[in-house]
Structures are given as structure tokens and as C-alpha cells.
Design a protein around this motif. Sequence first.
Motif, PDB file in Angstrom:
ATOM      1  N   SER A 231       0.844  -1.195   0.000  1.00  0.00           N
ATOM      2  CA  SER A 231       0.000   0.000   0.000  1.00  0.00           C
ATOM      3  C   SER A 231       0.878   1.244   0.000  1.00  0.00           C
ATOM      4  O   SER A 231       1.934   1.273   0.621  1.00  0.00           O
ATOM      5  N   THR A 232       0.396   2.274  -0.713  1.00  0.00           N
ATOM      6  CA  THR A 232       1.150   3.525  -0.716  1.00  0.00           C
ATOM      7  C   THR A 232       0.745   4.405   0.460  1.00  0.00           C
ATOM      8  O   THR A 232       1.284   5.481   0.646  1.00  0.00           O
ATOM      9  N   ASP A 233      -0.217   3.941   1.223  1.00  0.00           N
ATOM     10  CA  ASP A 233      -0.728   4.747   2.332  1.00  0.00           C
ATOM     11  C   ASP A 233      -0.193   4.308   3.685  1.00  0.00           C
ATOM     12  O   ASP A 233      -0.712   4.732   4.713  1.00  0.00           O
ATOM     13  N   SER A 234       0.833   3.475   3.694  1.00  0.00           N
ATOM     14  CA  SER A 234       1.326   2.967   4.972  1.00  0.00           C
ATOM     15  C   SER A 234       1.838   4.098   5.865  1.00  0.00           C
ATOM     16  O   SER A 234       1.748   3.998   7.090  1.00  0.00           O
ATOM     17  N   ASP A 235       2.364   5.186   5.254  1.00  0.00           N
ATOM     18  CA  ASP A 235       2.829   6.302   6.088  1.00  0.00           C
ATOM     19  C   ASP A 235       1.667   6.979   6.807  1.00  0.00           C
ATOM     20  O   ASP A 235       1.774   7.382   7.965  1.00  0.00           O
ATOM     21  N   LEU A 236       0.526   7.074   6.109  1.00  0.00           N
ATOM     22  CA  LEU A 236      -0.666   7.664   6.747  1.00  0.00           C
ATOM     23  C   LEU A 236      -1.181   6.758   7.859  1.00  0.00           C
ATOM     24  O   LEU A 236      -1.577   7.224   8.927  1.00  0.00           O
ATOM     25  N   VAL A 237      -1.158   5.441   7.598  1.00  0.00           N
ATOM     26  CA  VAL A 237      -1.618   4.482   8.611  1.00  0.00           C
ATOM     27  C   VAL A 237      -0.715   4.568   9.839  1.00  0.00           C
ATOM     28  O   VAL A 237      -1.192   4.601  10.981  1.00  0.00           O
ATOM     29  N   GLY A 238       0.597   4.668   9.602  1.00  0.00           N
ATOM     30  CA  GLY A 238       1.548   4.773  10.710  1.00  0.00           C
ATOM     31  C   GLY A 238       1.278   6.002  11.562  1.00  0.00           C
ATOM     32  O   GLY A 238       1.269   5.930  12.797  1.00  0.00           O
ATOM     33  N   SER A 239       1.011   7.131  10.904  1.00  0.00           N
ATOM     34  CA  SER A 239       0.761   8.365  11.653  1.00  0.00           C
ATOM     35  C   SER A 239      -0.554   8.295  12.414  1.00  0.00           C
ATOM     36  O   SER A 239      -0.641   8.722  13.571  1.00  0.00           O
ATOM     37  N   MET A 240      -1.585   7.758  11.752  1.00  0.00           N
ATOM     38  CA  MET A 240      -2.890   7.668  12.442  1.00  0.00           C
ATOM     39  C   MET A 240      -2.810   6.697  13.614  1.00  0.00           C
ATOM     40  O   MET A 240      -3.452   6.891  14.642  1.00  0.00           O
TER      41      MET A 240
END
Lengths: 172, 333
Positions: B216-225
Motif C-alpha cells: 500500500s502507498t498509504d502505509s505512512d498515513l496508517v503509521g501516523s494515524m
Amino acid sequence: MRTVSKKVCLLGDFAVGNTSFVRRFVYDLFDDKYISTIGVKVSRKTLAVPRADSAVIELTMMLWDLAGSEDFSQIRGSYMRGAAGAILVCDLTRPKTLLSLESYRADLRQVNPEAVVVVAANKSDSPEQRLLLHQVEEGIASLGTAYFITSARTGENVEKMFRHLGRVLVKS
Amino acid sequence: MSTSGPAQKRENPTGRSAAERQAAVRTGKSIEQQGGPPTRRAAGQRRTTPKRTDARQVADEPDAEEALSALQEILFGTDRDRIQVLSADVEQLRHQIGDRAALAAAVAPILGSAIRRQIQESRDEMIDALYPIIGQLVVRAVTEAMRDLARSIDARLQAATDFQRIRRRVRSLVTGVPVGELALRDGFPFAVQEVYLIHRESGLLLWHATRAPEPSTDSDLVGSMLTAIREFAEQVLGGKDNLQQLRFGNRELVLEFGRYAYVGALIAVVTPSDFRWKLHRRVYAFEKKVYERLRRYDGDASTLSDAARREFEPFLVADPALSGNQTGQGNGL
């Protein structure tokens, strides 16, 4: 290209328009309801930032949009931890929101003394504008930071503001 | 098609408008009685005159027909319109009943609430009615799960070295748990599906790996959330590093903390009892290797990725004994 990530907080009173910045100008994955439930929502803004040595850095700003309401004032400090920068947002139609910026900046400095700050005086498109340019300048003078007269609706100066912040973040 | 001349005259021999004629029918008066302009009949003869010429009778007939149709329109017009609407509805219903897909689409929205209401009102009857179906499904699912478990245990026992057998025997002696039960516990399906390594203070993603074919390209967003949720839980419930796991369905996210980083491992099915300890050891080893870079972390994760990969990627490698089984026995750590 070197890739760098930085945490940036969006701070401002309720309904100043920081969530509108997120909705229109950055990559948004999560629902706005997180702001009213846990007091924060994270989005992403990626920019290619040129450096003085002509190298270009891909900067990813992880934007933490923090709820402006009083309910989350206790937890706001912990959300600001580790932020490299912040965008303080006020509403040109509500002079009181300009006065609040000082307290947001103080909260930020308490946890991150080195954090870079820019101010976005938002809603420049509104016919109900009550703050004049010199009033904004006076209000922001004490903060000693760059400011941008923005409109999340028309997009005026929004990209410019992000680019400025990106350059300063990469430099710092 | 329009006509002209005599034909028109035949259709409207009085020269009155349709509204005037309808008004006449409604009130029971002739147009002459209402004070309208004189007609041929009014000028030439009275309506009550018993003797009429044949020509006059012929001329009156269309007038009567029109009056009758106007009367019909007044009396039955509304009903006719209603019948037309009803006919269309009946036709649509007939079509829906005949077409199974259309019928399903029509019934679907109300089916859920109807079942919910029925369950609320007569729970026992619903259980009685559904038991034969649900009971069978449960039996089938349990049987399948037990078969998988047996296969998993067999594979594990075959792959176990003498050392592992001896170790299990020792554990059994120390804990008093039978060897068979220990083998059963070790045989529970388990797999690490994703690993998030996150900078503790900023929530920035340091490294991420997944079993999914396309990361997923959204893993950084998931990590922050995830960091935001952790901060929220700690602020509301108190304590530090107290959020140790998040469970949803048959998956759980196990969190383990170091000084500057923390790791979140997304696990399917059942977490082995010693997994947290293994995770903790890896976080500690990672921090030891890159301590200075972590302490002065500037947002460039590439300087940490090699060390992270060495420590955490083995979690995602499936047990060779069960290769090909995504949720099979975890890893050889």
C-alpha cells in the motif's frame, strides 16, 4: 532523489478553514470524523523542493490537522510532539481567531522549540472580511513569522505557502 | 389530421366552445338559456317543439353526442386516469414478479429490516427455523478448521527437530502441561501479515513490509494515524506504552515499544505466547544498531531501512513446513 518526511501540524480555532486546505490541496485518506472523535486527522502533502546546492528533495509533509475546539485542548500538546513545523490558520472574517494564534504557537514551542511556523490568514475570498492587511501584519508581528493571505476556496497562495514551508523545513 | 368547412361545422354546429358546452351540460341549461349568443336552433325553433324536420334531428345528433362525451368525461375522467395509473402499476408488478432479478432488487431494501424485526419479536421461532441451516454451517466450519489444525500439527511434528521435541518435553515437565497440548498450542495457525516500524515521537513511518503482493502507498498515513490513536488512548486512559494491542475480527495489531521507535505487527488468527517477547528483542536490537541516527532522526528513513529489514523482515517469512499457506505457522524466529 532523496526523500524526507516531516511532521507538520495545522493549528487554528474552530472553522478557520484548515480542514479545507487538507480537502483540496493534499492527499486525504481518512474521514473528517476523526477530527471530532479523537481530535486529529493525518493527511499527506508531497512536494519537490529545490535546495541551495541545486539538489531536489522529495519532501513528504505528514499533516496533522488538529481540532480547534476546547474539548481537545488537553490532548493537543501530545499530538504536537515531534512536529518539525506548523501552519497557524486564522480567519479574516473573525478577528478573534488571529488573537488565538499566539497561544497555539506557545503550545507548540513548549513541545518543539525548534519547529518552523507559518501563518495562513484564510478566507480572503469572503466578502465579510473584517481584518485589514495592516491589522493582520500587526497581529502576526509578535509571532515573528512569515504569513500568507490565503483562500482555501479559490486556492490563492495556498501552494505558495506550502512551498515556502517546504523550503524552510528542508533547510532547517 | 385537420378537417375544414362542412365537416367542422358538423362537429360543432352551435359554434360554441367546448367549455361553454360543458357548462351547459353541468347546469342542465342550454346555451341560449344561459344567455349565450343565439344559435340556429334558438333563432328558428324552440327545443320543446314536438314536430321537427328530419334535417333538424340530424343536426341535433352530434350536439347530443358531444354533450354525452363531455358528461362521460366529467363523470368518469378521473376514474379513467386512475385506472390507467393502476394498470401501469400492475404491469410493472407483473414484470417484477416475472423477472427474478427485478424482484430481488425490489425486495432487498426491506428484507434486512424485516428479518431484524422478526428476530426481535419472535426470537425463538426464528432460531427454530434457522437452526437446521446454521447448525450445519457451523458443523462444517468447525470440521474444516479442525482438519486444518490437524494438518498443521502433522506438518509441524514432521518438521520438528529432535532438539524441538526435547525442548517441548522439558517445557511440559516444567509447566505440567501435556506434550500433546503444547504441540497443539504451537500448531495454531499464525502469520505476521504486515510490520510497521514507526518513529515514536513524530509518528513518521521508518519502515514497512507486507505479505500483500502490492504494498500500500498509504502505509505512512496508517503509521501516523496509529500514533495518533496511541497518543489518544494514553492521554484518555493514562499511562505510557499501555496500548499494546488492537484486535479486530480475527486479526490483531501487536505493538512493542523501544526508546525511539515502536513496531506494530499485524497478525492473523492466534498470536503465540512468546511472540511479544521476540518482537521486543528485535526492537531492542534495531535501536542498538541505529541508536544515534534514531536519536537525531531528520526524516530520511533510507538510512534506517537496511537495519530494519534485517530485524523485522524474517517475521513475514512463512514456516517452510507450511509454505504456500498464507495463514500457516508463523516463522522460525
